[in-house]
Design a protein around this motif. Structure first.
Motif, PDB file in Angstrom:
ATOM      1  N   GLU A  52      54.546 -88.154   1.578  1.00  0.00           N
ATOM      2  CA  GLU A  52      55.537 -87.206   0.964  1.00  0.00           C
ATOM      3  C   GLU A  52      55.270 -85.711   1.759  1.00  0.00           C
ATOM      4  OE1 GLU A  52      57.693 -87.342  -1.201  1.00  0.00           O
ATOM      5  OE2 GLU A  52      57.469 -89.215  -2.164  1.00  0.00           O
ATOM      6  N   THR A  53      56.360 -85.014   1.926  1.00  0.00           N
ATOM      7  CA  THR A  53      56.376 -83.845   2.298  1.00  0.00           C
ATOM      8  C   THR A  53      55.842 -82.723   1.229  1.00  0.00           C
ATOM      9  OG1 THR A  53      57.590 -84.163   4.302  1.00  0.00           O
ATOM     10  CG2 THR A  53      57.552 -81.928   3.621  1.00  0.00           C
ATOM     11  N   VAL A  54      54.642 -82.007   1.244  1.00  0.00           N
ATOM     12  CA  VAL A  54      54.351 -81.028   0.055  1.00  0.00           C
ATOM     13  C   VAL A  54      54.112 -79.701   0.595  1.00  0.00           C
ATOM     14  CG1 VAL A  54      53.243 -83.096  -1.115  1.00  0.00           C
ATOM     15  CG2 VAL A  54      51.819 -81.596   0.227  1.00  0.00           C
ATOM     16  N   GLN A  55      54.047 -78.745  -0.260  1.00  0.00           N
ATOM     17  CA  GLN A  55      53.340 -77.427   0.208  1.00  0.00           C
ATOM     18  C   GLN A  55      52.050 -77.537  -0.624  1.00  0.00           C
ATOM     19  OE1 GLN A  55      56.428 -74.469  -1.135  1.00  0.00           O
ATOM     20  NE2 GLN A  55      57.211 -74.347   0.908  1.00  0.00           N
ATOM     21  N   LEU A  56      50.826 -77.430   0.233  1.00  0.00           N
ATOM     22  CA  LEU A  56      49.549 -77.261  -0.373  1.00  0.00           C
ATOM     23  C   LEU A  56      49.089 -75.976  -0.232  1.00  0.00           C
ATOM     24  CD1 LEU A  56      47.085 -78.982  -1.263  1.00  0.00           C
ATOM     25  CD2 LEU A  56      46.360 -79.135   1.146  1.00  0.00           C
ATOM     26  N   SER A  57      48.432 -75.291  -1.287  1.00  0.00           N
ATOM     27  CA  SER A  57      48.093 -74.056  -1.403  1.00  0.00           C
ATOM     28  C   SER A  57      46.294 -74.296  -1.384  1.00  0.00           C
ATOM     29  CB  SER A  57      48.482 -73.288  -2.537  1.00  0.00           C
ATOM     30  OG  SER A  57      48.163 -73.876  -3.582  1.00  0.00           O
ATOM     31  N   GLY A  58      45.600 -73.494  -0.878  1.00  0.00           N
ATOM     32  CA  GLY A  58      44.196 -73.406  -1.008  1.00  0.00           C
ATOM     33  C   GLY A  58      43.802 -72.148  -0.036  1.00  0.00           C
ATOM     34  N   THR A  59      42.181 -72.304   0.013  1.00  0.00           N
ATOM     35  CA  THR A  59      41.441 -71.388   0.830  1.00  0.00           C
ATOM     36  C   THR A  59      40.863 -72.007   1.667  1.00  0.00           C
ATOM     37  OG1 THR A  59      41.302 -69.926  -1.164  1.00  0.00           O
ATOM     38  CG2 THR A  59      39.921 -69.808   0.507  1.00  0.00           C
ATOM     39  N   VAL A  60      40.949 -71.293   3.091  1.00  0.00           N
ATOM     40  CA  VAL A  60      40.014 -72.008   4.165  1.00  0.00           C
ATOM     41  C   VAL A  60      38.321 -72.067   4.000  1.00  0.00           C
ATOM     42  CG1 VAL A  60      39.873 -72.000   6.703  1.00  0.00           C
ATOM     43  CG2 VAL A  60      41.943 -71.295   5.830  1.00  0.00           C
ATOM     44  N   VAL A  61      38.060 -73.454   4.423  1.00  0.00           N
ATOM     45  CA  VAL A  61      36.488 -73.316   4.218  1.00  0.00           C
ATOM     46  C   VAL A  61      35.941 -72.679   5.478  1.00  0.00           C
ATOM     47  CG1 VAL A  61      34.594 -75.090   4.126  1.00  0.00           C
ATOM     48  CG2 VAL A  61      36.818 -75.596   2.822  1.00  0.00           C
ATOM     49  N   ALA A  62      34.840 -71.628   5.065  1.00  0.00           N
ATOM     50  CA  ALA A  62      34.425 -71.125   6.101  1.00  0.00           C
ATOM     51  C   ALA A  62      33.456 -72.161   7.219  1.00  0.00           C
ATOM     52  CB  ALA A  62      33.320 -70.218   5.485  1.00  0.00           C
ATOM     53  N   GLY A  63      33.858 -71.899   8.526  1.00  0.00           N
ATOM     54  CA  GLY A  63      33.180 -72.849   9.342  1.00  0.00           C
ATOM     55  C   GLY A  63      33.812 -74.194   9.797  1.00  0.00           C
ATOM     56  N   SER A  64      34.925 -74.398   8.889  1.00  0.00           N
ATOM     57  CA  SER A  64      35.559 -75.721   9.307  1.00  0.00           C
ATOM     58  C   SER A  64      36.251 -75.793  10.278  1.00  0.00           C
ATOM     59  CB  SER A  64      36.144 -75.976   7.727  1.00  0.00           C
ATOM     60  OG  SER A  64      37.353 -75.245   7.476  1.00  0.00           O
ATOM     61  N   TRP A  65      36.959 -74.833  11.048  1.00  0.00           N
ATOM     62  CA  TRP A  65      37.718 -74.949  11.952  1.00  0.00           C
ATOM     63  C   TRP A  65      37.457 -74.448  13.311  1.00  0.00           C
ATOM     64  CZ3 TRP A  65      39.905 -69.912  14.117  1.00  0.00           C
ATOM     65  CH2 TRP A  65      39.174 -68.832  13.230  1.00  0.00           C
ATOM     66  N   ASP A  66      38.036 -74.893  14.320  1.00  0.00           N
ATOM     67  CA  ASP A  66      37.599 -74.464  15.856  1.00  0.00           C
ATOM     68  C   ASP A  66      39.064 -74.313  16.445  1.00  0.00           C
ATOM     69  OD1 ASP A  66      37.037 -74.292  18.308  1.00  0.00           O
ATOM     70  OD2 ASP A  66      36.410 -76.462  18.640  1.00  0.00           O
ATOM     71  N   ARG A  67      39.217 -72.974  16.603  1.00  0.00           N
ATOM     72  CA  ARG A  67      40.698 -72.520  17.305  1.00  0.00           C
ATOM     73  C   ARG A  67      40.871 -73.443  18.569  1.00  0.00           C
ATOM     74  NH1 ARG A  67      44.549 -71.655  19.118  1.00  0.00           N
ATOM     75  NH2 ARG A  67      45.975 -69.906  19.320  1.00  0.00           N
ATOM     76  N   GLN A  68      39.894 -73.882  19.303  1.00  0.00           N
ATOM     77  CA  GLN A  68      40.185 -74.304  20.683  1.00  0.00           C
ATOM     78  C   GLN A  68      40.366 -75.656  20.746  1.00  0.00           C
ATOM     79  OE1 GLN A  68      39.969 -71.766  22.901  1.00  0.00           O
ATOM     80  NE2 GLN A  68      39.247 -70.508  21.461  1.00  0.00           N
ATOM     81  N   SER A  69      40.421 -76.347  19.288  1.00  0.00           N
ATOM     82  CA  SER A  69      40.827 -77.826  19.449  1.00  0.00           C
ATOM     83  C   SER A  69      42.303 -77.863  19.234  1.00  0.00           C
ATOM     84  CB  SER A  69      40.139 -78.467  18.072  1.00  0.00           C
ATOM     85  OG  SER A  69      40.776 -77.706  16.844  1.00  0.00           O
ATOM     86  N   ASN A  70      42.903 -78.954  19.611  1.00  0.00           N
ATOM     87  CA  ASN A  70      44.217 -79.051  19.774  1.00  0.00           C
ATOM     88  C   ASN A  70      44.686 -80.453  19.356  1.00  0.00           C
ATOM     89  OD1 ASN A  70      47.026 -78.626  19.997  1.00  0.00           O
ATOM     90  ND2 ASN A  70      47.145 -78.802  22.115  1.00  0.00           N
ATOM     91  N   PRO A  71      45.243 -80.617  18.210  1.00  0.00           N
ATOM     92  CA  PRO A  71      45.507 -79.851  17.105  1.00  0.00           C
ATOM     93  C   PRO A  71      44.148 -79.207  16.218  1.00  0.00           C
ATOM     94  CG  PRO A  71      46.142 -81.894  16.237  1.00  0.00           C
ATOM     95  CD  PRO A  71      45.546 -81.940  17.711  1.00  0.00           C
TER      96      PRO A  71
END
Length: 229
Positions: A52-71
């Motif tokens: 299904e296509t949904v709109q998910l609302s939440g808060t970004v977990v600190a330290g869980s992301w890497d801007r350099q990764s693609n995607p």
């Protein structure tokens, strides 16, 4: 005005109105049919929404992301509920300028079987934060303390102004540079992994909460606008 001209004008107006109505229907069909879910609701019954296509609302977990990764891959949680449930988001695009740790997001995408949402559409909700500059240090004081006191690692609040053109995209190690309000030649790079509010722009007076590191960078936990006194 002749009756034929009036009739043609009426037909033209009706055609325009028809186009507007059709466009409105198409808009609401494609933009209003996505389910709106919280992280907790999706986590508890993800099998129900697979594909299904949904709109998910939440808060970004600190330290869980890497801007350099693609995607870019990151995790979100439901801050209001206080639960430990987390959902992984795979974002195929350029994140908004105010994306970061603790930023509220609304992600539109498709749910996969492993409780993952794959998306190329994301909105951020990063409200402006204001603090007074009472009991703050000027930037120069970080490097000009009496008796050579070393400020490295000491929690402080600093009043400063954003250097024009210094704000970088989310994920960059140095997120912005600030200068002393009275002496613009005294500058300090700021490391910040949170989301910058839209109100923080070139020349903005800000209050930074954090500490100096050994390399002379300011590690900020909070970047807030200076509130009018």
């Amino acid at each position: 005005m002749s009756s034929s001209r009036a009739r043609n004008r009426l037909i033209g107006i009706s055609a325009v109105l028809s186009i507007v109505v059709v466009a409105a229907v198409v808009f609401f069909f494609f933009n209003g049919t996505s389910l709106s879910l919280t992280v907790d609701r999706l986590y508890e019954s993800s099998d129900r929404y697979v594909g299904e296509t949904v709109q998910l609302s939440g808060t970004v977990v600190a330290g869980s992301w890497d801007r350099q990764s693609n995607p870019m891959v990151f995790k979100v949680f439901d801050e209001e509920s206080g639960s430990e449930a987390e959902v992984t988001a795979v974002f195929e695009g350029v994140p908004p300028a105010n994306f970061g740790d603790g930023t509220g997001v609304i992600i539109t995408g498709v749910i996969e079987e492993d409780k993952t949402i794959v998306s190329s559409q994301m909105l951020t909700v990063c409200p402006s934060r204001y603090e007074t500059n009472d009991n703050t240090l000027p930037v120069y004081a970080l490097f000009d303390m009496d008796e050579g006191m070393d400020m490295t690692g000491i929690p402080v609040r600093v009043s400063a102004r954003v250097v024009d053109g210094s704000i970088t995209p989310p994920g960059e190690e140095i997120r912005l540079t600030v200068h002393d309000i009275e002496n613009p030649s005294i500058q300090i790079p700021v490391k910040f992994s949170g989301g910058l509010a839209d109100t923080v722009t070139d020349g903005t007076p800000v209050v930074l909460t954090g500490h100096l590191d050994e390399d002379g960078n300011f590690i900020a936990e909070i970047v807030a606008n200076i509130a009018d006194s």
